[in-house]
Design an enzyme around this catalytic site. Structure first.
Site, PDB file in Angstrom:
ATOM      1  N   ARG A 108      13.829   0.135   4.050  1.00 34.42           N
ATOM      2  CA  ARG A 108      14.899  -0.241   4.962  1.00 34.42           C
ATOM      3  C   ARG A 108      16.277  -0.167   4.298  1.00 34.42           C
ATOM      4  NH1 ARG A 108      14.093  -5.179   8.745  1.00 34.42           N
ATOM      5  NH2 ARG A 108      12.452  -5.436   7.203  1.00 34.42           N
ATOM      6  N   HIS A 131     -12.435  -6.071  -5.044  1.00 39.81           N
ATOM      7  CA  HIS A 131     -12.779  -5.609  -6.397  1.00 39.81           C
ATOM      8  C   HIS A 131     -14.170  -6.065  -6.853  1.00 39.81           C
ATOM      9  CE1 HIS A 131      -8.627  -4.830  -6.117  1.00 39.81           C
ATOM     10  NE2 HIS A 131      -8.164  -5.933  -6.639  1.00 39.81           N
ATOM     11  N   ASP A 164      14.328   1.995   9.615  1.00 35.62           N
ATOM     12  CA  ASP A 164      13.777   0.798  10.232  1.00 35.62           C
ATOM     13  C   ASP A 164      12.480   1.271  10.900  1.00 35.62           C
ATOM     14  OD1 ASP A 164      12.962  -1.068  12.027  1.00 35.62           O
ATOM     15  OD2 ASP A 164      14.914  -1.312  13.015  1.00 35.62           O
ATOM     16  N   ASP A 200      -8.740   0.592  -3.299  1.00 37.34           N
ATOM     17  CA  ASP A 200      -9.166  -0.568  -4.082  1.00 37.34           C
ATOM     18  C   ASP A 200      -8.943  -0.104  -5.515  1.00 37.34           C
ATOM     19  OD1 ASP A 200     -10.691  -2.242  -5.788  1.00 37.34           O
ATOM     20  OD2 ASP A 200     -11.779  -2.961  -4.038  1.00 37.34           O
ATOM     21  N   HIS A 201      -7.876  -0.562  -6.137  1.00 38.59           N
ATOM     22  CA  HIS A 201      -7.471   0.105  -7.384  1.00 38.59           C
ATOM     23  C   HIS A 201      -8.516  -0.065  -8.487  1.00 38.59           C
ATOM     24  CE1 HIS A 201      -5.961  -3.836  -8.668  1.00 38.59           C
ATOM     25  NE2 HIS A 201      -5.919  -3.360  -9.900  1.00 38.59           N
ATOM     26  N   GLU A 208      -8.287 -13.522 -15.372  1.00 42.31           N
ATOM     27  CA  GLU A 208      -6.860 -13.228 -15.549  1.00 42.31           C
ATOM     28  C   GLU A 208      -6.186 -14.394 -16.244  1.00 42.31           C
ATOM     29  OE1 GLU A 208      -4.841 -10.751 -12.448  1.00 42.31           O
ATOM     30  OE2 GLU A 208      -6.002 -12.109 -11.203  1.00 42.31           O
TER      31      GLU A 208
HETATM   32  C1  BG6 Z   1      -4.851  -7.325  -7.350  1.00 39.74           C
HETATM   33  C2  BG6 Z   1      -4.728  -8.770  -6.985  1.00 39.74           C
HETATM   34  O1  BG6 Z   1      -5.589  -6.645  -6.377  1.00 39.74           O
HETATM   35  O2  BG6 Z   1      -5.497  -7.193  -8.609  1.00 39.74           O
HETATM   36  C3  BG6 Z   1      -3.991  -9.537  -8.071  1.00 39.74           C
HETATM   37  O3  BG6 Z   1      -4.043  -8.907  -5.754  1.00 39.74           O
HETATM   38  C4  BG6 Z   1      -4.598  -9.288  -9.420  1.00 39.74           C
HETATM   39  O4  BG6 Z   1      -3.967 -10.928  -7.769  1.00 39.74           O
HETATM   40  C5  BG6 Z   1      -4.801  -7.794  -9.677  1.00 39.74           C
HETATM   41  O5  BG6 Z   1      -3.757  -9.846 -10.398  1.00 39.74           O
HETATM   42  C6  BG6 Z   1      -5.569  -7.543 -10.955  1.00 39.74           C
HETATM   43  O6  BG6 Z   1      -5.595  -6.176 -11.229  1.00 39.74           O
HETATM   44  P1  BG6 Z   1      -5.757  -5.615 -12.709  1.00 39.74           P
HETATM   45  O7  BG6 Z   1      -5.841  -4.141 -12.568  1.00 39.74           O
HETATM   46  O8  BG6 Z   1      -4.568  -6.082 -13.473  1.00 39.74           O
HETATM   47  O9  BG6 Z   1      -7.014  -6.242 -13.247  1.00 39.74           O
END
Ligand code: BG6
Length: 494
Positions: free
Chosen positions: A46, A244, A89, A181-182, A220
């Site tokens: 934006r 995850h 927008d 989903d990384h 974490e």
């Molecule tokens: C994300 C979550 O999908 O994954 C975060 O929303 C989390 O809360 C993160 O910190 C962790 O990813 P990675 O790759 O750092 O283990």
């Protein structure tokens, strides 16, 4: 393999994800020759920005977050010329029409065959209207393919996820949708398949005859940082569990696919999710799932605030920042094998690790031993260390018949080190090449929500079982009891 000529649209181009992950990923792909020269990136947000200001933002982000540094690259100017900005927008159709004109000009300028990849680094509430306006604004009428890449959270529960899905499906076909989903982009997660299916000494043992339990830990050290607003609404179960953790579990538990193709692999994964034993009653949820929230604590001599003191978190919040669960996959391969999963913020280490604990050997040969034999372990280290190690029993050197566990260790990150590609790099590259293997299909997302919803619904009704744990500790003691009840314990993570 080079991705074909594509225009990448980054919606949310002034946001955190674009800055930390997406621009650096595009640059790494470029530096490694994985992008066709016929590419362009249009940053959409934006805010108003001149083209120069935007290119400067991109430069700064890459300089800070990418393993390749533009300051050392003579071709930087050439690369940056492929970047343009559009202030938009997202409710304004005319803006999308202008975007179309800008896109067509870039496609002509760089000779791009009309492939368009729309990456929505935006709040999910906006996915539906952006998709719709892309269609209305004529953005989907290029000469090549269109793909939609979307970030989590994909809904808040099954119902909202289904609604969201319906909205984007009005515009895009399932095969055009790439749900990120990384964790699926992480090297060692992808490696699980290879370890399992390419090794004669794992696959024959990969079942309930030989495996005692599986433990998945996503720890974490960070708290909620500046994401309190989102997190206090979501909690650990939705933030890490639904996506995850269950994805990691499916990779460990799935049957070998009939072919190594995206659809076949995803078919097997969804079968695992459908085999998860649902918790039928709230009592079953209580007996199998532990939730916790961090209180004040310390790590490395530093005081850490309680979750309830974090920015944008309700001072009496009942949101879980930790959960652990005992999960069963009710199929022939896994009947009776508990999968213990746990995740939490403010734990002592940042780690993602899978431990496969094998059944103990009968000890009769070594009955004279004072100590019982340790079980064999296969440990898959996903993050931040990457590697695998196997714990086996061997004769203690110099002793008569004493046995000691030794580790055979393969440290991938020690070898590949800093140059291993990042998850987002792999996923962007895959999406541009049309490989959807490591993206989640709608039926996976839906089955995962169905499982998670039962837990979340019980938690909503009964709020008394939230366990407190000090920041910097390994979470509530109740999570240890889950394993003790079955005669196991969490293996220390490395
Ligand atoms: C994300 C979550 O999908 O994954 C975060 O929303 C989390 O809360 C993160 O910190 C962790 O990813 P990675 O790759 O750092 O283990």
């Amino acid at each position: 393999l080079k991705a074909p000529g594509t225009v990448f649209f980054i919606f949310g181009a002034t946001g955190d994800l674009a800055r930390r992950k997406l621009f650096p990923a595009i640059y790494s792909l470029y530096r490694e020759g994985k992008l066709s020269e016929d590419f362009a990136v249009i940053g959409v947000a934006r805010r108003s920005r001149t083209q120069e200001e935007f290119r400067e933002d991109v430069y700064q982000s890459i300089q800070e977050f990418c393993r390749y540094k533009p300051e050392q690259a003579p071709e930087w100017g050439e690369f940056a010329a492929h970047f343009e900005y559009k202030s938009l927008d997202i409710n304004d159709i005319d803006g999308f029409r202008e975007l179309r004109v800008q896109t067509e000009q870039l496609e002509t300028k760089f000779n791009i065959p009309g492939n368009r990849l729309f990456y929505l680094a935006l709040a999910p509430e906006l996915f539906g209207s952006v998709s719709f306006n892309l269609m209305k604004g004529g953005m989907l009428e290029g000469a090549g393919w269109n793909r939609l890449v979307i970030e989590k959270p994909f809904g808040y529960d099954l119902e909202s996820a289904a609604k969201l899905n319906e909205e984007i499906r009005k515009v895009f076909k399932e095969e055009e949708i790439y749900r990120i989903d990384h964790y699926l982009g992480k090297e060692m997660v992808q490696n699980i398949e290879v370890i399992r299916f390419a090794n004669a000494f794992f696959e024959p043992l990969w079942n309930n005859k030989h495996i005692a339990n599986v433990q998945i830990t996503l720890g974490e050290t960070v708290g909620v940082e500046e994401r309190g607003g989102y997190y206090d609404h979501a909690g650990a179960l939705r933030d890490m569990g639904q996506n995850h953790m269950l994805q990691l579990l499916t990779m460990i538990a799935m049957e070998p696919p009939s072919r190594l193709l995206a659809e076949d692999i995803r078919d097997e994964k969804v079968k695992v999710l459908r085999s998860l034993r649902p918790y039928a009653t709230s009592e079953e949820v209580r007996n199998n799932v532990v939730r916790g929230q961090y209180t004040k604590g310390s790590a490395d001599g530093k005081e850490l605030p309680a979750y309830r003191e974090e920015d944008k978190v309700h001072p009496e919040s009942l949101t879980e920042t930790y959960f652990a669960a005992r999960v069963f996959v009710d199929n022939f391969r896994w009947a009776g094998v508990p999968f213990y999963i746990r995740t939490g913020k403010r734990l002592p280490v940042k780690t993602t690790e899978v431990v496969v604990e094998f059944k103990r050997m009968p000890t009769n040969v070594y009955l004279g031993q004072k100590h019982s034999l340790e079980p064999n372990l296969l440990v898959i280290r996903v993050n931040p260390m990457e590697g695998i190690y196997v714990k086996i029993n061997a004769k203690k050197p110099g002793s008569e018949s004493e046995i000691a566990p030794v580790a055979m260790d393969f440290c991938q990150s020690c070898i590949v080190g800093i140059n291993s590609p990042e998850a987002y790099e792999r996923l962007l590259h895959d999406a541009a090449r049309g490989d959807s293997t490591y993206f989640t299909r709608w039926d996976e997302v839906a089955s995962a929500w169905a499982f998670v919803d039962r837990i979340a619904n019980t938690w909503k009704e009964e709020q008394g079982d939230l366990e407190m744990y000090p920041a910097g500790s390994w979470g509530p003691a109740k999570a240890d009891e889950l394993l003790q009840e079955d005669g196991f314990h969490w293996w220390p993570v490395n």
